[in-house]
Structure formats: C-alpha cells, structure tokens
Design a protein around this motif. Sequence first.
Motif, PDB file in Angstrom:
ATOM      1  N   THR A 333       3.474   5.957  15.653  1.00 24.25           N
ATOM      2  CA  THR A 333       2.105   5.630  15.245  1.00 24.25           C
ATOM      3  C   THR A 333       1.698   6.422  14.015  1.00 24.25           C
ATOM      4  O   THR A 333       1.083   5.890  13.075  1.00 24.25           O
ATOM      5  CB  THR A 333       1.129   5.917  16.395  1.00 24.25           C
ATOM      6  N   GLU A 334       2.061   7.711  13.996  1.00 23.13           N
ATOM      7  CA  GLU A 334       1.757   8.553  12.840  1.00 23.13           C
ATOM      8  C   GLU A 334       2.512   8.074  11.608  1.00 23.13           C
ATOM      9  O   GLU A 334       1.969   8.052  10.501  1.00 23.13           O
ATOM     10  CB  GLU A 334       2.112  10.003  13.160  1.00 23.13           C
ATOM     11  N   LEU A 335       3.771   7.692  11.812  1.00 20.94           N
ATOM     12  CA  LEU A 335       4.557   7.190  10.683  1.00 20.94           C
ATOM     13  C   LEU A 335       3.923   5.930  10.097  1.00 20.94           C
ATOM     14  O   LEU A 335       3.798   5.803   8.876  1.00 20.94           O
ATOM     15  CB  LEU A 335       5.989   6.892  11.124  1.00 20.94           C
ATOM     16  N   LYS A 336       3.517   5.021  10.954  1.00 26.75           N
ATOM     17  CA  LYS A 336       2.938   3.764  10.460  1.00 26.75           C
ATOM     18  C   LYS A 336       1.622   3.988   9.723  1.00 26.75           C
ATOM     19  O   LYS A 336       1.211   3.144   8.916  1.00 26.75           O
ATOM     20  CB  LYS A 336       2.733   2.793  11.626  1.00 26.75           C
ATOM     21  N   SER A 337       0.969   5.123   9.980  1.00 28.61           N
ATOM     22  CA  SER A 337      -0.308   5.397   9.316  1.00 28.61           C
ATOM     23  C   SER A 337      -0.127   5.954   7.905  1.00 28.61           C
ATOM     24  O   SER A 337      -1.112   6.099   7.172  1.00 28.61           O
ATOM     25  CB  SER A 337      -1.124   6.389  10.144  1.00 28.61           C
ATOM     26  N   VAL A 338       1.097   6.285   7.516  1.00 31.04           N
ATOM     27  CA  VAL A 338       1.333   6.893   6.206  1.00 31.04           C
ATOM     28  C   VAL A 338       0.953   5.924   5.090  1.00 31.04           C
ATOM     29  O   VAL A 338       1.440   4.787   5.054  1.00 31.04           O
ATOM     30  CB  VAL A 338       2.810   7.305   6.063  1.00 31.04           C
ATOM     31  N   PRO A 339       0.094   6.319   4.159  1.00 31.78           N
ATOM     32  CA  PRO A 339      -0.275   5.448   3.034  1.00 31.78           C
ATOM     33  C   PRO A 339       0.949   5.165   2.156  1.00 31.78           C
ATOM     34  O   PRO A 339       1.789   6.047   1.927  1.00 31.78           O
ATOM     35  CB  PRO A 339      -1.314   6.271   2.276  1.00 31.78           C
ATOM     36  N   ILE A 340       1.025   3.963   1.654  1.00 35.08           N
ATOM     37  CA  ILE A 340       2.148   3.580   0.802  1.00 35.08           C
ATOM     38  C   ILE A 340       1.711   2.434  -0.098  1.00 35.08           C
ATOM     39  O   ILE A 340       0.774   1.695   0.217  1.00 35.08           O
ATOM     40  CB  ILE A 340       3.369   3.163   1.661  1.00 35.08           C
ATOM     41  N   ALA A 341       2.383   2.311  -1.234  1.00 38.93           N
ATOM     42  CA  ALA A 341       2.102   1.183  -2.130  1.00 38.93           C
ATOM     43  C   ALA A 341       2.577  -0.116  -1.499  1.00 38.93           C
ATOM     44  O   ALA A 341       3.511  -0.125  -0.699  1.00 38.93           O
ATOM     45  CB  ALA A 341       2.800   1.398  -3.473  1.00 38.93           C
ATOM     46  N   LEU A 342       1.912  -1.205  -1.858  1.00 43.77           N
ATOM     47  CA  LEU A 342       2.324  -2.536  -1.409  1.00 43.77           C
ATOM     48  C   LEU A 342       2.657  -3.376  -2.639  1.00 43.77           C
ATOM     49  O   LEU A 342       1.901  -4.274  -3.041  1.00 43.77           O
ATOM     50  CB  LEU A 342       1.197  -3.188  -0.590  1.00 43.77           C
ATOM     51  N   PRO A 343       3.805  -3.081  -3.272  1.00 43.39           N
ATOM     52  CA  PRO A 343       4.186  -3.816  -4.476  1.00 43.39           C
ATOM     53  C   PRO A 343       4.627  -5.238  -4.137  1.00 43.39           C
ATOM     54  O   PRO A 343       4.866  -5.560  -2.961  1.00 43.39           O
ATOM     55  CB  PRO A 343       5.354  -2.986  -5.027  1.00 43.39           C
ATOM     56  N   PRO A 344       4.775  -6.108  -5.141  1.00 47.90           N
ATOM     57  CA  PRO A 344       5.227  -7.483  -4.888  1.00 47.90           C
ATOM     58  C   PRO A 344       6.598  -7.495  -4.212  1.00 47.90           C
ATOM     59  O   PRO A 344       7.426  -6.607  -4.439  1.00 47.90           O
ATOM     60  CB  PRO A 344       5.298  -8.094  -6.288  1.00 47.90           C
ATOM     61  N   GLN A 345       6.824  -8.512  -3.410  1.00 49.19           N
ATOM     62  CA  GLN A 345       8.072  -8.581  -2.660  1.00 49.19           C
ATOM     63  C   GLN A 345       9.290  -8.646  -3.575  1.00 49.19           C
ATOM     64  O   GLN A 345      10.351  -8.086  -3.255  1.00 49.19           O
ATOM     65  CB  GLN A 345       8.064  -9.807  -1.736  1.00 49.19           C
ATOM     66  N   ASP A 346       9.166  -9.312  -4.720  1.00 51.03           N
ATOM     67  CA  ASP A 346      10.330  -9.404  -5.608  1.00 51.03           C
ATOM     68  C   ASP A 346      10.721  -8.029  -6.150  1.00 51.03           C
ATOM     69  O   ASP A 346      11.899  -7.753  -6.404  1.00 51.03           O
ATOM     70  CB  ASP A 346      10.087 -10.396  -6.743  1.00 51.03           C
ATOM     71  N   ARG A 347       9.734  -7.124  -6.297  1.00 52.74           N
ATOM     72  CA  ARG A 347      10.040  -5.773  -6.753  1.00 52.74           C
ATOM     73  C   ARG A 347      10.795  -5.001  -5.656  1.00 52.74           C
ATOM     74  O   ARG A 347      11.749  -4.284  -5.933  1.00 52.74           O
ATOM     75  CB  ARG A 347       8.739  -5.056  -7.117  1.00 52.74           C
TER      76      ARG A 347
END
Length: 388
Positions: A333-347
């Motif tokens: 649960t803690e891991l899934k809460s980590v903020p991360i970029a959501l770049p385009p799928q092709d990238r």
Amino acid sequence: MKTASLDALTTKVVSWNPSRLGQDEFSYIDLGSVSSETKSIVKVARIRGADAPSRARQLLQTGDVLVSTVRPNLNAVAQVPARLDGATGSTGFTVLRPTERLDARYLFHWVQTRPFVMDMVRRATGASYPAVSDKIVKESMIPLPPLAEQRRIASILDQADLLRVKRRQVLEHLQGLQQSVFVQLFGDPSSWSDRWTLGSIGDLVESTQYGSSTKASNIGEWPVLRMGNVTDDGRLDLHDLKYLDLPTTDLPKYTVRRGDLLFNRTNSLEKVGKSCVVETALPLAFAGYLVRIRFANPLAAYFVSAYLRSRHGRAVRRGLAKTAVNQANINPTELKSVPIALPPQDRIDAFAAQIKLIGKHRTLVERDLAVADELLESLQSHAFRGEL
C-alpha cells in the motif's frame, strides 16, 4: 617445485593506534572495503582518530596483500595501491608484505588460487562465522620458483586478469547506461512536476500479492525466489535457489510470469525496496519477503523499477521505510502511494525496449566474463604447478 611458507617470505607489519590523531582524519580499510568479486579495495572510509574502531591498527604500504580472515570461502583479497600507501587496515585482515624473495603480484595471484582458498576453508573454525588466524594464513605453503620466473608468471596472470577487469568495466558502463536512458526519456524525477502529469505507482498497478510463507528447502517442485535473488542493481539472479511445494490452487497467487515486478518489502534500510522485472518464462514461485506487482501494461514494470533505483527513488524508499530491530519495511500500500510521473505509454514502451536491448548486451558480456574467469583460474592452476 620448491615451496616455502608465507611466514618465511613476508615481513611484520607495524601496528599503531590512530586514536592519537584526535580530530584529524585517516583512511581506514575494513572488511567491507574489499570486494570478493573484483579482488580490489572498492571503498575507503575517512574516520577521525577520536572515532577510530579498535580494529583499526595495521599501517599499510603500497603492494601489501590483504587476506580477509573471516569467511575464507569468499576469498576477499586485495592489493594495496599506491594511492592508499599509509592507510590503516583492520585487524580482520592478514597483511602479507613480501620480502625480496617474493614478488608481490605473484603472491597476490597465489592467494586467489583454489588450493589456497580450500586450505583456508578446511582450517577455518566457527560454524556461523568461520575464520582463520594470521598464523594459519602464514603457514600456507607457496610454490617458490626463482624471482625472475615469479615475475614472468605474474605478468602472464596479470594479462589474463586484465580481460576480466575490462569486461567488468563494460558491465558497469551498461549499468550506468540504464539510468542515463531513464533520465534522457523521462528527465530528472525531482523536476517531474514541470514536465509530466503526476500520479502514483498505484495508478499503473493491476494487482499486488505477498509471496508464499511456506518454508523453502533443498527439495520441492517449485524453485522459489527469495530476497537474495533480487540484486541491488535491479536484476533477477537465479543462483542459489531453494524449492517448495505448492497446492495447485495456490499457483496463481505465488508464482510469477514475465513482466511481473518483484519488490523486496523487508530488508536493511539501504536495501529495502529493491526490485527487478521478471524476464524469464521459467516456472518460479516467490517467497514472503517479496511482493509481486502486476501492471496493466507489463512494460510499465521497467519504468517503475528504474525509478525505484534512481537517486530520487532510493531517497523515497528510505523515507517510506519503517524500521524495527535492524530491519526496514515497506508494504504494498505504501509503495503504491509513491508519487510518480505518468508519461505517455509510447515513451514507457520505448524505454522498456532499450532496457531489454541493454540487458541482451549485458548477458553477452557476462558470458565473456565467465570465460575470462575460467581462463584465469586455469592459468593460475598451471602456473603454480610449474606448467606455465
């Protein structure tokens, strides 16, 4: 071939107490400073004299050969380079300083040989923490041809060893290349808010699953991955596997497939949260200290794993970890809460393709390194039997 004991061919090392330096610093080489893989000193601590550990006693010189006296099966040996002349070594090393009758490089190659290592293993004492004494190390008998012949042999072995060094350098370059590609495609994570839409790792995740709590052993139907099989640099190491049996109904829960991410939920503070992408179709189970993470798009596993190994990601892991009794923990649960970029799928897909290509090159270099290791061991065996 004539032989002689190392004791007869080495001189005594000066001991001193660096605590007399007070606030001044000195260079300290402890057991953790020596890599048993590269047979070299890979890190040196700078310590104030006032903080000197009790083991910091041996004054080293250029050319000294260090032999770790603990866990001799690991063969943690190294030679002191000129840049570390005057450093202080731990009393956990036997320091071998050759006389004029013994070439230092010849000696360095001898302490890497199978006969020397097996002799130390055989004579070690202590079941949980096997060790040998300085006396035992110095009782080792070394083949002793004339000095000119020692230098000729050492030169040949040095050339064979150089092949291994170059291949390891390529591996280090490939490892650095992965992070370079990550930054090139996604930028520095510390500035992601200026470039990408931000979300969390959970936005990419399809499911998470703790590993099996069944005790692993040397027998069983399923090879089981444990936390030691996930390397610090993000690879799956299939050596030293244990086994377990699983009911058919548990197979979907406790087995992995290609594209899964394995996350180490419990370890030391520096290692907790290490991860790797499963890139094999081999039937494998996974144990309780690991968490299996599946993504809606399996290629996202490469992106998340690379982020968790980045400098920014490592800092986030340390910040998340809860520590208790020298162990750190991060739950799914803690891991899934980590903020991360959501770049385009092709990238993300392009990044995964490049990482896979780098991985293929790494596999080829590792094979070459294994051949170089075998070559050096063979040459050492012939050399110290007088057959080179």
